[in-house]
Design a protein around this motif. Structure first.
Motif, PDB file in Angstrom:
ATOM      1  N   ARG A  22       0.831  -1.209   0.000  1.00 25.26           N
ATOM      2  CA  ARG A  22       0.000   0.000   0.000  1.00 25.26           C
ATOM      3  C   ARG A  22       0.865   1.258   0.000  1.00 25.26           C
ATOM      4  O   ARG A  22       1.828   1.364   0.762  1.00 25.26           O
ATOM      5  N   GLU A  52      -2.450   0.342  -4.572  1.00 22.68           N
ATOM      6  CA  GLU A  52      -3.530   0.446  -3.601  1.00 22.68           C
ATOM      7  C   GLU A  52      -3.106   1.407  -2.503  1.00 22.68           C
ATOM      8  O   GLU A  52      -1.907   1.588  -2.253  1.00 22.68           O
ATOM      9  N   HIS A  87     -10.674   5.466  -1.264  1.00 24.01           N
ATOM     10  CA  HIS A  87      -9.660   4.508  -1.708  1.00 24.01           C
ATOM     11  C   HIS A  87      -9.237   3.687  -0.500  1.00 24.01           C
ATOM     12  O   HIS A  87      -9.141   4.215   0.625  1.00 24.01           O
ATOM     13  N   GLN A  91      -9.038  -2.281  -3.340  1.00 22.30           N
ATOM     14  CA  GLN A  91      -9.436  -1.477  -4.496  1.00 22.30           C
ATOM     15  C   GLN A  91      -8.176  -1.182  -5.307  1.00 22.30           C
ATOM     16  O   GLN A  91      -7.196  -0.653  -4.781  1.00 22.30           O
ATOM     17  N   ARG A  92      -8.197  -1.513  -6.576  1.00 22.65           N
ATOM     18  CA  ARG A  92      -7.022  -1.306  -7.427  1.00 22.65           C
ATOM     19  C   ARG A  92      -7.162   0.033  -8.133  1.00 22.65           C
ATOM     20  O   ARG A  92      -8.141   0.301  -8.841  1.00 22.65           O
ATOM     21  N   ALA A 202      -4.924  -8.746  -7.193  1.00 23.08           N
ATOM     22  CA  ALA A 202      -4.386  -7.533  -7.807  1.00 23.08           C
ATOM     23  C   ALA A 202      -3.512  -7.869  -9.007  1.00 23.08           C
ATOM     24  O   ALA A 202      -3.562  -7.196 -10.037  1.00 23.08           O
TER      25      ALA A 202
END
Length: 228
Positions: A22, A52, A87, A91-92, A202
């Protein structure tokens, strides 16, 4: 992080960066600003950046404070178009930094191209989705048969170089969206590939997106008259 390049429709190449840890939103925003400036003066290649973020709410240029219902996460103002967006993990996000001086100076055409790129990628997993005039985002049929948003679109263009892009819900915590009115649209819900019964990683999503990217670039090249 993975770095590679994807041939573009002109004589150059678009670089791909794929992060699987992340990236804090503010750090990504700073990096995107720097890359935008470098592309504009010819000091860096165009870039597709997949990543992400930790949970964050972002406010676009049309954000209305009344639509920030429960600011349980950090709220960051950003220069992209649109209203409030969430975001977070699962969630990509795709940041698209292209030089529109080479690809036709038409922002609307660029946005429509982004929408179609996401729609085609979702379609490769058997998910029918669509864009709706006057309603920002990518939409699909939820498990209850109603329309729901599965992807967000928000862009900024500075010196004819694009920034921001799109976000697609693979398997985020959908309750996190209840802290805002997503993109200012109250009457529709939010869904994800996981909610629709699809377990897409992902890495799988990125590979599918790459497979559809050349069609996106060619659509811009066709419009700009650049067929080299």
């Amino acid at each position: 992080m993975m770095l590679d390049t994807q041939p573009s429709a002109d004589s150059g190449a678009v670089e791909w960066q794929r992060d699987y840890e992340r990236v804090p939103y503010r750090a990504a925003l700073d990096a995107m600003e720097r890359r935008n400036a470098a592309i504009a003066v010819g000091q860096a290649s165009e870039l597709f950046w997949m990543l992400e973020h930790p949970p964050v709410y972002t406010a676009g240029t049309s954000a209305v404070v009344e639509e920030l219902l429960d600011p349980r996460f950090e709220v960051v103002k950003t220069g992209r178009g649109g209203r409030y967006t969430y975001h977070g993990p699962g969630q990509r996000v795709g940041y698209v930094m292209l030089d529109l001086t080479k690809r036709g100076r038409d922002v609307r055409r660029f946005v429509h191209g982004l929408e179609q790129w996401v729609i085609d990628t979702l379609g490769s997993f058997g998910v029918e989705s669509w864009a709706v005039d006057g309603r920002v985002g990518i939409w699909t049929k939820d498990v209850d048969g109603r329309e729901a948003k599965i992807g967000a679109i928000g862009v900024r263009v500075r010196r004819w170089v694009t920034m921001h892009g799109f976000a697609v819900n693979l398997d985020p915590d959908l309750t996190h969206f209840t802290g805002i009115v997503p993109c200012g649209i109250e009457e529709f819900g939010v869904t994800s590939l996981a909610r629709l019964g699809l377990d897409i990683s992902a890495q799988q999503w990125d590979e599918a997106l790459i497979a559809q990217s050349q069609a996106f670039l060619e659509s811009l090249a066709k419009y700009s008259g650049n067929t080299r």
